[in-house]
Design a protein around this motif. Structure first.
Motif, PDB file in Angstrom:
ATOM      1  N   LYS A  80       7.392   6.515  10.627  1.00  0.00           N
ATOM      2  CA  LYS A  80       6.274   5.707  11.081  1.00  0.00           C
ATOM      3  C   LYS A  80       5.525   5.139   9.882  1.00  0.00           C
ATOM      4  CE  LYS A  80       5.602   8.202  15.415  1.00  0.00           C
ATOM      5  NZ  LYS A  80       4.655   8.975  16.254  1.00  0.00           N
ATOM      6  N   ALA A  81       4.813   4.045  10.142  1.00  0.00           N
ATOM      7  CA  ALA A  81       4.136   3.321   9.063  1.00  0.00           C
ATOM      8  C   ALA A  81       3.105   4.199   8.362  1.00  0.00           C
ATOM      9  CB  ALA A  81       3.480   2.062   9.618  1.00  0.00           C
ATOM     10  N   TRP A  82       2.333   4.967   9.132  1.00  0.00           N
ATOM     11  CA  TRP A  82       1.266   5.759   8.518  1.00  0.00           C
ATOM     12  C   TRP A  82       1.840   6.910   7.695  1.00  0.00           C
ATOM     13  CZ3 TRP A  82       0.656  10.956   9.599  1.00  0.00           C
ATOM     14  CH2 TRP A  82       1.307  11.446  10.746  1.00  0.00           C
ATOM     15  N   ILE A  83       3.029   7.407   8.100  1.00  0.00           N
ATOM     16  CA  ILE A  83       3.676   8.458   7.316  1.00  0.00           C
ATOM     17  C   ILE A  83       4.158   7.889   5.985  1.00  0.00           C
ATOM     18  CG2 ILE A  83       5.651  10.026   7.216  1.00  0.00           C
ATOM     19  CD1 ILE A  83       5.419  10.384  10.215  1.00  0.00           C
ATOM     20  N   TYR A 130       5.229  -4.495   1.521  1.00  0.00           N
ATOM     21  CA  TYR A 130       6.554  -4.366   2.123  1.00  0.00           C
ATOM     22  C   TYR A 130       6.463  -4.434   3.649  1.00  0.00           C
ATOM     23  CZ  TYR A 130      10.819  -2.320   3.896  1.00  0.00           C
ATOM     24  OH  TYR A 130      11.964  -2.096   4.617  1.00  0.00           O
ATOM     25  N   ARG A 131       5.479  -3.760   4.223  1.00  0.00           N
ATOM     26  CA  ARG A 131       5.332  -3.764   5.676  1.00  0.00           C
ATOM     27  C   ARG A 131       5.000  -5.161   6.208  1.00  0.00           C
ATOM     28  NH1 ARG A 131       7.592   0.334   8.077  1.00  0.00           N
ATOM     29  NH2 ARG A 131       6.355  -0.237   9.914  1.00  0.00           N
ATOM     30  N   LEU A 132       4.298  -5.960   5.390  1.00  0.00           N
ATOM     31  CA  LEU A 132       3.866  -7.295   5.832  1.00  0.00           C
ATOM     32  C   LEU A 132       4.751  -8.408   5.274  1.00  0.00           C
ATOM     33  CD1 LEU A 132      -0.006  -6.915   5.360  1.00  0.00           C
ATOM     34  CD2 LEU A 132       1.291  -6.683   7.479  1.00  0.00           C
ATOM     35  N   ARG A 133       5.882  -8.054   4.665  1.00  0.00           N
ATOM     36  CA  ARG A 133       6.695  -9.034   3.947  1.00  0.00           C
ATOM     37  C   ARG A 133       7.147 -10.190   4.835  1.00  0.00           C
ATOM     38  NH1 ARG A 133       9.400  -4.992   5.814  1.00  0.00           N
ATOM     39  NH2 ARG A 133      11.550  -5.191   6.566  1.00  0.00           N
ATOM     40  N   ASN A 135       5.793 -11.293   7.651  1.00  0.00           N
ATOM     41  CA  ASN A 135       4.648 -12.131   8.008  1.00  0.00           C
ATOM     42  C   ASN A 135       4.257 -13.048   6.854  1.00  0.00           C
ATOM     43  OD1 ASN A 135       4.405  -9.252   9.255  1.00  0.00           O
ATOM     44  ND2 ASN A 135       3.367 -10.578  10.735  1.00  0.00           N
ATOM     45  N   ILE A 136       4.284 -12.509   5.644  1.00  0.00           N
ATOM     46  CA  ILE A 136       3.916 -13.299   4.468  1.00  0.00           C
ATOM     47  C   ILE A 136       4.920 -14.416   4.237  1.00  0.00           C
ATOM     48  CG2 ILE A 136       3.623 -13.221   1.960  1.00  0.00           C
ATOM     49  CD1 ILE A 136       2.626 -10.322   2.316  1.00  0.00           C
ATOM     50  N   ILE A 137       6.217 -14.090   4.357  1.00  0.00           N
ATOM     51  CA  ILE A 137       7.266 -15.097   4.164  1.00  0.00           C
ATOM     52  C   ILE A 137       7.143 -16.197   5.209  1.00  0.00           C
ATOM     53  CG2 ILE A 137       9.758 -15.501   4.258  1.00  0.00           C
ATOM     54  CD1 ILE A 137      10.112 -12.673   3.068  1.00  0.00           C
ATOM     55  N   THR A 138       6.925 -15.804   6.459  1.00  0.00           N
ATOM     56  CA  THR A 138       6.787 -16.771   7.548  1.00  0.00           C
ATOM     57  C   THR A 138       5.597 -17.694   7.321  1.00  0.00           C
ATOM     58  OG1 THR A 138       7.748 -15.212   9.135  1.00  0.00           O
ATOM     59  CG2 THR A 138       6.461 -17.042  10.040  1.00  0.00           C
ATOM     60  N   PHE A 139       4.486 -17.134   6.894  1.00  0.00           N
ATOM     61  CA  PHE A 139       3.267 -17.922   6.681  1.00  0.00           C
ATOM     62  C   PHE A 139       3.478 -18.969   5.590  1.00  0.00           C
ATOM     63  CE2 PHE A 139      -0.866 -18.804   4.846  1.00  0.00           C
ATOM     64  CZ  PHE A 139      -1.657 -19.007   5.972  1.00  0.00           C
ATOM     65  N   PHE A 140       3.988 -18.551   4.439  1.00  0.00           N
ATOM     66  CA  PHE A 140       4.149 -19.489   3.331  1.00  0.00           C
ATOM     67  C   PHE A 140       5.272 -20.488   3.582  1.00  0.00           C
ATOM     68  CE2 PHE A 140       1.707 -16.266   1.021  1.00  0.00           C
ATOM     69  CZ  PHE A 140       0.797 -17.084   0.372  1.00  0.00           C
ATOM     70  N   THR A 141       6.302 -20.078   4.327  1.00  0.00           N
ATOM     71  CA  THR A 141       7.368 -21.010   4.686  1.00  0.00           C
ATOM     72  C   THR A 141       6.822 -22.130   5.566  1.00  0.00           C
ATOM     73  OG1 THR A 141       9.038 -19.262   4.561  1.00  0.00           O
ATOM     74  CG2 THR A 141       9.616 -21.252   5.795  1.00  0.00           C
TER      75      THR A 141
END
Length: 483
Positions: A80-83, A130-133, A135-141
Motif C-alpha cells: 500500500k502507498a502509506w506503507i 514516483y506515485r504521481l509520475r 499524473n505529472i507526465i499526463t499534465f505536462f504532455t
C-alpha cells in the motif's frame, strides 16, 4: 505493471548511479581517519545543527533520484502507498544517518543533524513523485501538445494549490532563516588581516565597539555626536580603544580575549598617527584626532583565543551594532583586505569588514548567505575615495557604524544621514532559494534598487500562476463551447 517491468532493469542502473552520486557528494575524497577521543558517548556532541538554504536544497535533491529508482524496484511488492511512504522515510533516514556517521572519520567534513532531516525529506519526496509520475507526465504532455481537454479541473486546481503552497512555504523558510544561528563559536577576531594572515589591510584604527543589539536612528545620530555614547550601554559586549601603542589590548568589558600583535618583524614598531597629519572626515566629535595604531601586512592584531563569548552572544540575540573609526592608507587594496574579521579563514567566516579599492565591503554569515558568507557581498561605494584628495601623509578617518536587526542591515558612514540599507525579504533574497550557487552576486549600494528586485521577484513568481489560471480558463471556455 508493464511500465514497471519494462523499466525495472534501468531502475537498478539508476539506483546504482544515484547512490554513487550520494557517496561522492557526501564522503569524497574518502580519506578516512579515526579522530582523537572518538567514542559512542562523544558522538552526539560532534553533530552540528543548522546550515544554510543551499545545503538544504542540495540535500533534498540529492536523495530524490535514489528513492525514485528504489520505488520502481519496490513497487513489484504491491504494498500500500502509506506503507511504501513509511518505508521510504525509514530507509532515507537510515542511509543519511550512515553517511553523517561516516563523516565523523573525515577531517574535511562536518556531521550535521539538519542534513539527515533534509535528506530524509528528499527521499520521501522521491517516493511521492514516483506515485504521481503518471499524473505529472499526463499534465505536462497535455500542456506541450496543447490538448487541454484531457486535463481535469481537479488536476489543474491541484497544481495551482500545490504551487501556491510551495511558494508560501519557501517564503516562510527564507524569512525564518535570516538569523545568526549558523555562526561558529570558535572563530577568532582579527583586525588588519585575516586570521590566516593572507588578507592584510594597510590602515589605521582608533576604536572598535560591538553591541548585541541593533540601534535605532535616534541612537545612531547620538553615536555620531558623542564619544561616550557606548560607555553606559548595557548591551555593549566589546569595547576597544587603540589610542596608544601597547603589546596587548584588553577589552574594557572583559568579554573578549586579549588582542595580540601578529607580526612578520622581529619587533612591532610603535606606529601611530601624529595629530598634525590627520584630517577628520565629517566627525563632529573629532575623535579621530587622537592617536591611532597602524596595521598592515607586517603587523596586525588577533585574539589570543577564540572570541567565543562574542560569537555566542550575537548568535543568541540575532542582532548587533558594530562601530569602527578607521583610516585607509592605500586605495589599491583588494581581496577584500580585512579591516575586521570574525573567522577561521578566507572562506570560513561569521563576519568581515573589508576594503576593495575605494569601497567598503561587508559579509555576514546567515543560513541565507551561506557558510562562507561570500554571497551577497555588500558594497558601500567610495568610502575611502577621499584618500586621493589629501596630500601624502595625511589620513581621512571615517566613523563606520553597521547595525543588524529584524532582517535589516544598515550602514552609516560618518553621519546618520549618510545611510545605506538592505532588508532580507523574499524580493531581495529569493535567488538564495535556488539550489545552485550564485557566484559573483553582490549588493552594490551605488546602483541598488529595491524596486528592481521586487519586479524580478513578482514576475518570476506570478508568471507560472497566471499560466495555470490561463489553462483553467481555456478549459472552461472549451467545455462551454462543446455544450
Amino acid at each position: 505493471m508493464s511500465w514497471i517491468r519494462s523499466h525495472k532493469p534501468w531502475s537498478y542502473f539508476w539506483l546504482l548511479v544515484s547512490l554513487s552520486f550520494i557517496f561522492i557528494a557526501t564522503i569524497s575524497p574518502f580519506n578516512f581517519a579515526i579522530p582523537e577521543g572518538l567514542s559512542w558517548q562523544s558522538t552526539p556532541a560532534k553533530f552540528r545543527f543548522g546550515s544554510n538554504l543551499k545545503d538544504y536544497w542540495q540535500n533534498i535533491l540529492l536523495f530524490v533520484p535514489w528513492r525514485f529508482s528504489l520505488s520502481i524496484i519496490a513497487a513489484r511488492q504491491q504494498k500500500k502507498a502509506w506503507i511504501l511512504l513509511i518505508l521510504s522515510l525509514l530507509a532515507s533516514a537510515f542511509l543519511s544517518t550512515a553517511v553523517e556517521l561516516a563523516q565523523l572519520f573525515l577531517q574535511t567534513r562536518v556531521s550535521n543533524l539538519t542534513d539527515i532531516i533534509y535528506n530524509t525529506f528528499g527521499g520521501v519526496l522521491g517516493s511521492i513523485l514516483y506515485r504521481l509520475r503518471l499524473n505529472i507526465i499526463t499534465f505536462f504532455t497535455a500542456i506541450v501538445t496543447g490538448n487541454i481537454k484531457q486535463l481535469s479541473y481537479q488536476s489543474i486546481l491541484l497544481v495551482i494549490f500545490g504551487y501556491c503552497l510551495t511558494i508560501v512555504s519557501l517564503i516562510f523558510i527564507l524569512l525564518f532563516n535570516v538569523n545568526l544561528n549558523n555562526w561558529d563559536s570558535e572563530y577568532h577576531l582579527a583586525i588588519g588581516n585575516e586570521v590566516t594572515a593572507n588578507r592584510p589591510w594597510d590602515g589605521y584604527i582608533n576604536s572598535l565597539y560591538i553591541s548585541d543589539r541593533g540601534m535605532n536612528l535616534l541612537e545612531v545620530a547620538k553615536a555620531f555626536k558623542a564619544t561616550d555614547v557606548f560607555a553606559d550601554d548595557s548591551s555593549l559586549i566589546t569595547s576597544l580603544n587603540f589610542n596608544s601603542y601597547q603589546k596587548t589590548y584588553s577589552d574594557s568589558r572583559g568579554q573578549l580575549p586579549d588582542l595580540l600583535w601578529q607580526t612578520k618583524k622581529a619587533k612591532v614598531s610603535k606606529l601611530y598617527i601624529d595629530r598634525s597629519a590627520i584630517r577628520s572626515s565629517n566627525l563632529s566629535n573629532n575623535v579621530a584626532l587622537g592617536r591611532s595604531i597602524a596595521v598592515n601586512s607586517q603587523q596586525w592584531l588577533k585574539t589570543k583565543l577564540a572570541a567565543t563569548y562574542l560569537n555566542n552572544r550575537l548568535k543568541k540575540t540575532d542582532e548587533f551594532t558594530l562601530s569602527l573609526t578607521i583610516a585607509s592608507n592605500n586605495i589599491s587594496q583588494g581581496g577584500p583586505a580585512r579591516i575586521l574579521t570574525l573567522s577561521k579563514g578566507i572562506y570560513i567566516q561569521n563576519m568581515i569588514v573589508g576594503q576593495e579599492e575605494t569601497d567598503l565591503h561587508f559579509r555576514l554569515k546567515t543560513p541565507v548567505t551561506g557558510l562562507s558568507a561570500a554571497y551577497p557581498a555588500f558594497v558601500v561605494p567610495n568610502v575611502f575615495g577621499d584618500r586621493e584628495a589629501y596630500p601624502k601623509g595625511n589620513r581621512a578617518f571615517h566613523k563606520i557604524l553597521i547595525t543588524f536587526a529584524n532582517r535589516r542591515l544598515n550602514f552609516y558612514i560618518d553621519q546618520a544621514e549618510d545611510k545605506y540599507s538592505f532588508t532580507f525579504n523574499p524580493s531581495t533574497s529569493f535567488v538564495t532559494l535556488l539550489p545552485w550557487n550564485n557566484y559573483g552576486w553582490s549588493v552594490n549600494f551605488k546602483d541598488f534598487s529595491p524596486l528592481k528586485y521586487q519586479l524580478r521577484f513578482y514576475t518570476a513568481i506570478l508568471l507560472p500562476l497566471f499560466f495555470s489560471f490561463f489553462i483553467l480558463i481555456t478549459k472552461y471556455i472549451s467545455d462551454l463551447k462543446q455544450k
